[in-house]
Design a protein around this motif. Sequence first.
Motif, PDB file in Angstrom:
ATOM      1  N   TRP A 163       0.858  -1.266  -0.066  1.00  0.00           N
ATOM      2  CA  TRP A 163      -0.140  -0.025  -0.321  1.00  0.00           C
ATOM      3  C   TRP A 163       0.934   1.235  -0.045  1.00  0.00           C
ATOM      4  N   LEU A 164       2.018   1.134   0.730  1.00  0.00           N
ATOM      5  CA  LEU A 164       2.916   2.321   0.721  1.00  0.00           C
ATOM      6  C   LEU A 164       3.589   2.612  -0.491  1.00  0.00           C
ATOM      7  N   MET A 165       3.615   1.721  -1.482  1.00  0.00           N
ATOM      8  CA  MET A 165       4.155   1.965  -2.403  1.00  0.00           C
ATOM      9  C   MET A 165       3.913   3.159  -3.397  1.00  0.00           C
ATOM     10  N   SER A 166       2.553   3.337  -3.598  1.00  0.00           N
ATOM     11  CA  SER A 166       1.924   4.323  -4.341  1.00  0.00           C
ATOM     12  C   SER A 166       2.185   5.637  -3.692  1.00  0.00           C
ATOM     13  N   PRO A 167       1.912   6.065  -2.286  1.00  0.00           N
ATOM     14  CA  PRO A 167       2.083   7.537  -2.032  1.00  0.00           C
ATOM     15  C   PRO A 167       3.575   7.677  -1.540  1.00  0.00           C
ATOM     16  N   GLY A 168       4.659   6.612  -1.664  1.00  0.00           N
ATOM     17  CA  GLY A 168       5.912   6.665  -1.058  1.00  0.00           C
ATOM     18  C   GLY A 168       6.699   7.687  -1.684  1.00  0.00           C
ATOM     19  N   LEU A 169       6.299   8.359  -2.969  1.00  0.00           N
ATOM     20  CA  LEU A 169       7.085   9.146  -3.791  1.00  0.00           C
ATOM     21  C   LEU A 169       6.902  10.501  -3.561  1.00  0.00           C
ATOM     22  N   THR A 170       5.644  10.814  -2.737  1.00  0.00           N
ATOM     23  CA  THR A 170       4.892  12.129  -2.912  1.00  0.00           C
ATOM     24  C   THR A 170       5.911  13.065  -2.144  1.00  0.00           C
ATOM     25  N   HIS A 171       6.560  12.763  -1.175  1.00  0.00           N
ATOM     26  CA  HIS A 171       7.417  13.858  -0.791  1.00  0.00           C
ATOM     27  C   HIS A 171       8.618  14.294  -1.538  1.00  0.00           C
ATOM     28  N   GLY A 172       9.225  13.174  -1.962  1.00  0.00           N
ATOM     29  CA  GLY A 172      10.103  13.514  -3.099  1.00  0.00           C
ATOM     30  C   GLY A 172      10.046  14.339  -4.243  1.00  0.00           C
ATOM     31  N   ALA A 173       8.857  13.872  -4.687  1.00  0.00           N
ATOM     32  CA  ALA A 173       8.385  14.601  -5.968  1.00  0.00           C
ATOM     33  C   ALA A 173       8.117  16.089  -5.670  1.00  0.00           C
ATOM     34  N   THR A 174       7.458  16.226  -4.370  1.00  0.00           N
ATOM     35  CA  THR A 174       7.021  17.558  -4.110  1.00  0.00           C
ATOM     36  C   THR A 174       8.398  18.476  -3.999  1.00  0.00           C
ATOM     37  N   VAL A 175       9.499  17.847  -3.202  1.00  0.00           N
ATOM     38  CA  VAL A 175      10.635  18.722  -3.282  1.00  0.00           C
ATOM     39  C   VAL A 175      11.422  18.871  -4.432  1.00  0.00           C
ATOM     40  N   CYS A 176      11.262  17.882  -5.415  1.00  0.00           N
ATOM     41  CA  CYS A 176      12.012  18.137  -6.718  1.00  0.00           C
ATOM     42  C   CYS A 176      11.033  19.255  -7.386  1.00  0.00           C
ATOM     43  N   LEU A 177       9.933  19.269  -7.561  1.00  0.00           N
ATOM     44  CA  LEU A 177       9.028  20.179  -8.120  1.00  0.00           C
ATOM     45  C   LEU A 177       9.009  21.613  -7.483  1.00  0.00           C
ATOM     46  N   GLU A 178       9.184  21.614  -6.176  1.00  0.00           N
ATOM     47  CA  GLU A 178       9.561  22.964  -5.556  1.00  0.00           C
ATOM     48  C   GLU A 178      10.707  23.549  -5.785  1.00  0.00           C
ATOM     49  N   ALA A 179      11.748  22.780  -6.085  1.00  0.00           N
ATOM     50  CA  ALA A 179      13.015  23.431  -6.037  1.00  0.00           C
ATOM     51  C   ALA A 179      13.139  23.510  -7.839  1.00  0.00           C
ATOM     52  N   HIS A 180      12.767  22.853  -8.949  1.00  0.00           N
ATOM     53  CA  HIS A 180      12.857  22.987 -10.117  1.00  0.00           C
ATOM     54  C   HIS A 180      11.921  23.298 -10.919  1.00  0.00           C
ATOM     55  N   GLY A 181      10.594  23.016 -10.568  1.00  0.00           N
ATOM     56  CA  GLY A 181       9.316  23.231 -11.486  1.00  0.00           C
ATOM     57  C   GLY A 181       9.404  24.407 -12.105  1.00  0.00           C
ATOM     58  N   CYS A 182       8.790  24.683 -13.253  1.00  0.00           N
ATOM     59  CA  CYS A 182       8.340  25.873 -14.048  1.00  0.00           C
ATOM     60  C   CYS A 182       7.175  26.500 -13.353  1.00  0.00           C
ATOM     61  N   ALA A 183       7.003  27.658 -13.792  1.00  0.00           N
ATOM     62  CA  ALA A 183       5.787  28.345 -13.191  1.00  0.00           C
ATOM     63  C   ALA A 183       4.447  27.740 -13.388  1.00  0.00           C
ATOM     64  N   ARG A 184       4.196  27.000 -14.555  1.00  0.00           N
ATOM     65  CA  ARG A 184       2.928  26.220 -14.693  1.00  0.00           C
ATOM     66  C   ARG A 184       2.979  25.129 -13.618  1.00  0.00           C
ATOM     67  N   THR A 185       4.279  24.376 -13.654  1.00  0.00           N
ATOM     68  CA  THR A 185       4.152  23.211 -12.874  1.00  0.00           C
ATOM     69  C   THR A 185       3.728  23.721 -11.552  1.00  0.00           C
ATOM     70  N   LYS A 186       4.329  24.864 -10.968  1.00  0.00           N
ATOM     71  CA  LYS A 186       4.182  25.017  -9.639  1.00  0.00           C
ATOM     72  C   LYS A 186       2.676  25.304  -9.357  1.00  0.00           C
ATOM     73  N   ARG A 187       2.094  25.834 -10.234  1.00  0.00           N
ATOM     74  CA  ARG A 187       0.780  26.608 -10.328  1.00  0.00           C
ATOM     75  C   ARG A 187      -0.149  25.380 -10.488  1.00  0.00           C
ATOM     76  N   GLU A 188      -0.119  24.591 -11.303  1.00  0.00           N
ATOM     77  CA  GLU A 188      -1.196  23.780 -11.691  1.00  0.00           C
ATOM     78  C   GLU A 188      -1.037  22.241 -11.184  1.00  0.00           C
ATOM     79  N   TRP A 189       0.051  21.921 -10.882  1.00  0.00           N
ATOM     80  CA  TRP A 189       0.257  20.454 -10.425  1.00  0.00           C
ATOM     81  C   TRP A 189       0.928  20.509  -9.118  1.00  0.00           C
ATOM     82  N   LEU A 190       1.800  21.111  -8.811  1.00  0.00           N
ATOM     83  CA  LEU A 190       2.495  21.000  -7.709  1.00  0.00           C
ATOM     84  C   LEU A 190       1.516  20.929  -6.396  1.00  0.00           C
ATOM     85  N   PRO A 191       0.589  21.995  -6.238  1.00  0.00           N
ATOM     86  CA  PRO A 191      -0.306  21.886  -4.817  1.00  0.00           C
ATOM     87  C   PRO A 191      -1.150  20.639  -4.947  1.00  0.00           C
TER      88      PRO A 191
END
Length: 602
Positions: A125-153
């Motif tokens: 069960w953990l496998m599916s949400p397991g990457l949420t934290h890492g993906a969030t940190v990655c997109l916060e640091a390197h995502g474009c404006a649209r990524t941060k606006r539409e998908w990151l939240p």
Amino acid sequence: MSANWQAPLRDMRFVMEDWLDAASWWREVPEWADLDAQMAQQVLEEAARFVAERIAPLNASGDLEGCRFEQGEVRTPSGFREAYADYVAAGWPTLALGTASGGQGLPQLLDVALQEMLAGANHAWLMSPGLTHGATVCLEAHGCARTKREWLPKVASGEWLTTMCLTEPQAGSDLALLRARALPDADGESYRIDGSKLFITGGAHDLTENIVHLVLARLPDAPAGTKGLSLFVVPAWLDDGRQGRSHNGVHCEGIEKKMGLKASPTCTMRFDEARGWLVGEPHRGLACLFVMMNAARLQVAMQGVGHAHSAWQRAHAYARERVQMRAVSAPAHAGSAPGGAAPIAFHPAMRRILMELRAIVEGERAIGYWIAHWLDIASHHTDSQARAQAHRIASLLTPVAKAFFTANGFAAASSALQVFGGYGYIHEYGVEQTLRDSRVSMLYEGTNEIQAIDLLIRKVLADEGAALGMLLEHVLAEARCCAAGEGAVQAAGVRLLALAQDVERVTRAIVQRHAADPETAYRVADDYLALIGWLLLAFAWARASRLAWAPEREGDGFYAQKRETARFFFDYPLAAFGHRLALVEAGCAAPLPHLAEVDFVH
């Protein structure tokens, strides 16, 4: 006779409150000034309740039911979707996420404890949400404006889940062989992604309405090798405004039939002119992705601890119930069957297995939480030099924890199965599932062999042992503190001091030998990582022994148990340090034969 999963709350509190004294440092961080040990305990207790009630009961049923692939769609086992909705509603994905991003802003230390609970209770069960934290940190640091606006939240909140799409059929650990392509789209903003990826955890499922894929691919002007890889965010569905949403050319072509984690969909994915948006700079995708992978590797390490704890818990409960034969040293009241038979927990062979499991689990928990605490220091300390030092130590420790903990998690499950005898091979007792599910942790997020190379080549030799020196300073400080004590504490300190000196000596030998024979470090890397792992466990138990022998704790049964486990660790399991040391020394002295030099007889 199988045990229900229970969180090791008392030992978690021991590590956080006694071993780390984390709350004392939290008070120095403005955001955590109001966070104390009592509040942390409340978070742990609530997490334990949620995991025990909503996640653990789905473990065995999910394994039997598995995931289904029907007409291009993936269905997860009964109850998984509802449990995930409750997980998001309770705010667990945002536990350690910064408040500026909508999170609760709590320490990574608490999140690591949550990850250990989830892995021990229901790894699939953990496998599916397991990457949420890492993906969030990655997109916060390197995502474009649209990524941060539409998908990151939506990613940060857990409303949408993410994947990490690296592996291709011809490119496993060697990412230089990746072939997926990205072409600039006519809009001048996005790209069209084409290619296939396999072994993608959660590439398709029914837990969330959308899945955001992080995909490595090559731009037309990309140089060869890993320096030509770019990272793209590729949502499975795109919002078309008033027209609703449209499919984005992301297709699941099937799910794997696996040894374990049958309730987690491992997908083969095809990207057919899927629109993606660049993350970070062109050709620097790996640098962006490493932010995500480093966060994931500590989580994987804690999976090893979760597996070992779950296996120990089941074996311990069974050994106290199962009555067989006469035990040589069983107390008179232990016999409960004709002929003086006793619970197998009293038999020396079983006692040793159970004690070894306890010593490994509790020692690794301390080190895993220590790494998380270093990460908190690296991100929140007010002094930049202290942050940099904490980052280097955490970076050094992460590959050790990932490889050493997961190898021990699998070994612990196998040892625990032995306690059950033939019943351990039967599904209803649960330990055979732990054995199957734990094996993959040694493979993904970089195989354990890759972790060993990362440790010795990139972390020890590359900086001429500077980061290792920082680590050894902490180990030696504890050794000297213990050595100044009495009895068992003094003995632990003297032993730890000798171990640290052995590591210093053999590291110098590797450096000298590697200069003449560049294969040396690669030859000894696996054993060297294990050597550091055993040193860390000795460090953990030396400190635990010192704390447990404090005069005010003498009459407390919990600390009495700590004292006995520490004594056992230094008497028995730590012998593995000498074994690994001998293998490292052998690897320095003698090269391996090449396959062409070995006579194979068929």
